[in-house]
Write a protein that holds these residues in place. Structure first.
Motif, PDB file in Angstrom:
ATOM      1  N   GLN A  64       0.641  -1.212  -0.625  1.00  0.00           N
ATOM      2  CA  GLN A  64      -0.416   0.197   0.144  1.00  0.00           C
ATOM      3  C   GLN A  64       0.819   1.544  -0.001  1.00  0.00           C
ATOM      4  N   SER A  65       2.149   1.026   0.176  1.00  0.00           N
ATOM      5  CA  SER A  65       3.154   2.254   0.017  1.00  0.00           C
ATOM      6  C   SER A  65       3.302   2.655  -1.245  1.00  0.00           C
ATOM      7  N   GLU A  66       3.181   3.883  -0.971  1.00  0.00           N
ATOM      8  CA  GLU A  66       3.996   4.491  -2.746  1.00  0.00           C
ATOM      9  C   GLU A  66       4.136   5.542  -2.863  1.00  0.00           C
ATOM     10  N   THR A  67       5.343   5.857  -4.012  1.00  0.00           N
ATOM     11  CA  THR A  67       6.884   7.303  -3.803  1.00  0.00           C
ATOM     12  C   THR A  67       6.182   8.073  -4.019  1.00  0.00           C
ATOM     13  N   PHE A  68       6.341   9.496  -3.974  1.00  0.00           N
ATOM     14  CA  PHE A  68       6.342  11.004  -3.653  1.00  0.00           C
ATOM     15  C   PHE A  68       7.367  11.395  -4.248  1.00  0.00           C
ATOM     16  N   ARG A  69       7.592  12.787  -4.833  1.00  0.00           N
ATOM     17  CA  ARG A  69       8.681  13.362  -4.809  1.00  0.00           C
ATOM     18  C   ARG A  69       8.235  15.157  -4.775  1.00  0.00           C
ATOM     19  N   VAL A  70       9.096  15.180  -3.859  1.00  0.00           N
ATOM     20  CA  VAL A  70       8.685  17.035  -3.127  1.00  0.00           C
ATOM     21  C   VAL A  70       8.126  17.360  -4.061  1.00  0.00           C
ATOM     22  N   ASP A  71       6.927  18.699  -4.450  1.00  0.00           N
ATOM     23  CA  ASP A  71       6.514  19.342  -5.485  1.00  0.00           C
ATOM     24  C   ASP A  71       6.368  20.310  -4.813  1.00  0.00           C
ATOM     25  N   ASP A  72       6.322  21.303  -5.402  1.00  0.00           N
ATOM     26  CA  ASP A  72       6.174  22.568  -5.342  1.00  0.00           C
ATOM     27  C   ASP A  72       6.986  23.715  -4.119  1.00  0.00           C
ATOM     28  N   VAL A  73       8.251  22.963  -4.297  1.00  0.00           N
ATOM     29  CA  VAL A  73       9.302  23.767  -2.938  1.00  0.00           C
ATOM     30  C   VAL A  73       9.833  24.488  -3.982  1.00  0.00           C
ATOM     31  N   PRO A  74      10.674  25.679  -3.769  1.00  0.00           N
ATOM     32  CA  PRO A  74      11.797  26.581  -4.363  1.00  0.00           C
ATOM     33  C   PRO A  74      13.106  25.175  -4.832  1.00  0.00           C
ATOM     34  N   PRO A  75      13.672  25.519  -5.274  1.00  0.00           N
ATOM     35  CA  PRO A  75      15.003  25.194  -5.606  1.00  0.00           C
ATOM     36  C   PRO A  75      15.828  25.640  -4.257  1.00  0.00           C
ATOM     37  N   GLY A  76      16.790  24.794  -3.884  1.00  0.00           N
ATOM     38  CA  GLY A  76      17.292  24.821  -2.765  1.00  0.00           C
ATOM     39  C   GLY A  76      16.735  24.830  -1.963  1.00  0.00           C
ATOM     40  N   ASP A  77      14.791  25.008  -1.499  1.00  0.00           N
ATOM     41  CA  ASP A  77      14.417  25.340   0.088  1.00  0.00           C
ATOM     42  C   ASP A  77      14.510  23.749   0.118  1.00  0.00           C
ATOM     43  N   SER A  78      13.344  23.518   0.865  1.00  0.00           N
ATOM     44  CA  SER A  78      13.256  21.801   1.469  1.00  0.00           C
ATOM     45  C   SER A  78      11.107  22.181   2.153  1.00  0.00           C
ATOM     46  N   LEU A  79      11.347  20.838   2.889  1.00  0.00           N
ATOM     47  CA  LEU A  79       9.518  20.976   2.986  1.00  0.00           C
ATOM     48  C   LEU A  79      10.229  19.846   4.638  1.00  0.00           C
ATOM     49  N   SER A  80       9.857  20.410   4.932  1.00  0.00           N
ATOM     50  CA  SER A  80       9.920  19.852   6.660  1.00  0.00           C
ATOM     51  C   SER A  80       8.808  18.838   6.985  1.00  0.00           C
ATOM     52  N   ILE A  81       9.026  17.631   7.527  1.00  0.00           N
ATOM     53  CA  ILE A  81       8.498  16.606   8.196  1.00  0.00           C
ATOM     54  C   ILE A  81       8.023  16.663   9.410  1.00  0.00           C
ATOM     55  N   ARG A  82       7.105  16.326   9.159  1.00  0.00           N
ATOM     56  CA  ARG A  82       6.356  16.575  11.540  1.00  0.00           C
ATOM     57  C   ARG A  82       6.290  15.761  12.033  1.00  0.00           C
ATOM     58  N   GLU A  83       6.270  15.728  13.412  1.00  0.00           N
ATOM     59  CA  GLU A  83       5.740  14.885  14.107  1.00  0.00           C
ATOM     60  C   GLU A  83       4.004  14.000  14.255  1.00  0.00           C
ATOM     61  N   ALA A  84       3.347  15.391  13.610  1.00  0.00           N
ATOM     62  CA  ALA A  84       1.823  15.116  14.051  1.00  0.00           C
ATOM     63  C   ALA A  84       1.414  15.739  12.513  1.00  0.00           C
ATOM     64  N   PRO A  85       0.775  15.430  12.069  1.00  0.00           N
ATOM     65  CA  PRO A  85      -0.323  16.246  11.106  1.00  0.00           C
ATOM     66  C   PRO A  85      -0.884  17.202  11.367  1.00  0.00           C
TER      67      PRO A  85
END
Length: 93
Positions: free
Chosen positions: A21-42
């Motif tokens: 059931q797992s799937e693969t995502f790519r980070v999207d709509d985040v400017p080059p050089g920036d990063s996406l926060s992964i949080r402890e809770a939703p």
């Protein structure tokens, strides 16, 4: 002994179903050089457990919309980091 074997077989089958059931995502709509926060809770106010670069690939384990904010969050893994990321910033592979 038979119970142990049955329990082990059930665990293997359940794990296989979860992996399927797992799937693969790519980070999207985040400017080059920036990063996406992964949080402890939703939740946007939850502490960040890590960050994924703007061009990263993440494994996803399901998304939810039943959050107080009504926003969609997905359970993700990036390297050893496991947490929640906004669906808005994830594109399916």
């Amino acid at each position: 002994m038979r119970r142990i074997r049955l329990a082990a077989a059930a665990l293997v089958l359940a794990t296989g179903a979860a992996l399927a059931q797992s799937e693969t995502f790519r980070v999207d709509d985040v400017p080059p050089g920036d990063s996406l926060s992964i949080r402890e809770a939703p939740d946007a106010t939850a502490p960040a457990v890590g960050r994924a670069p703007w061009d990263a690939r993440l494994r996803g384990f399901g998304c939810t919309t039943d959050t107080p904010s009504g926003r969609t969050w997905c359970r993700v893994k990036y390297g050893r980091i496991v947490g929640w990321a906004r669906r808005k910033f994830l594109a399916p592979e």
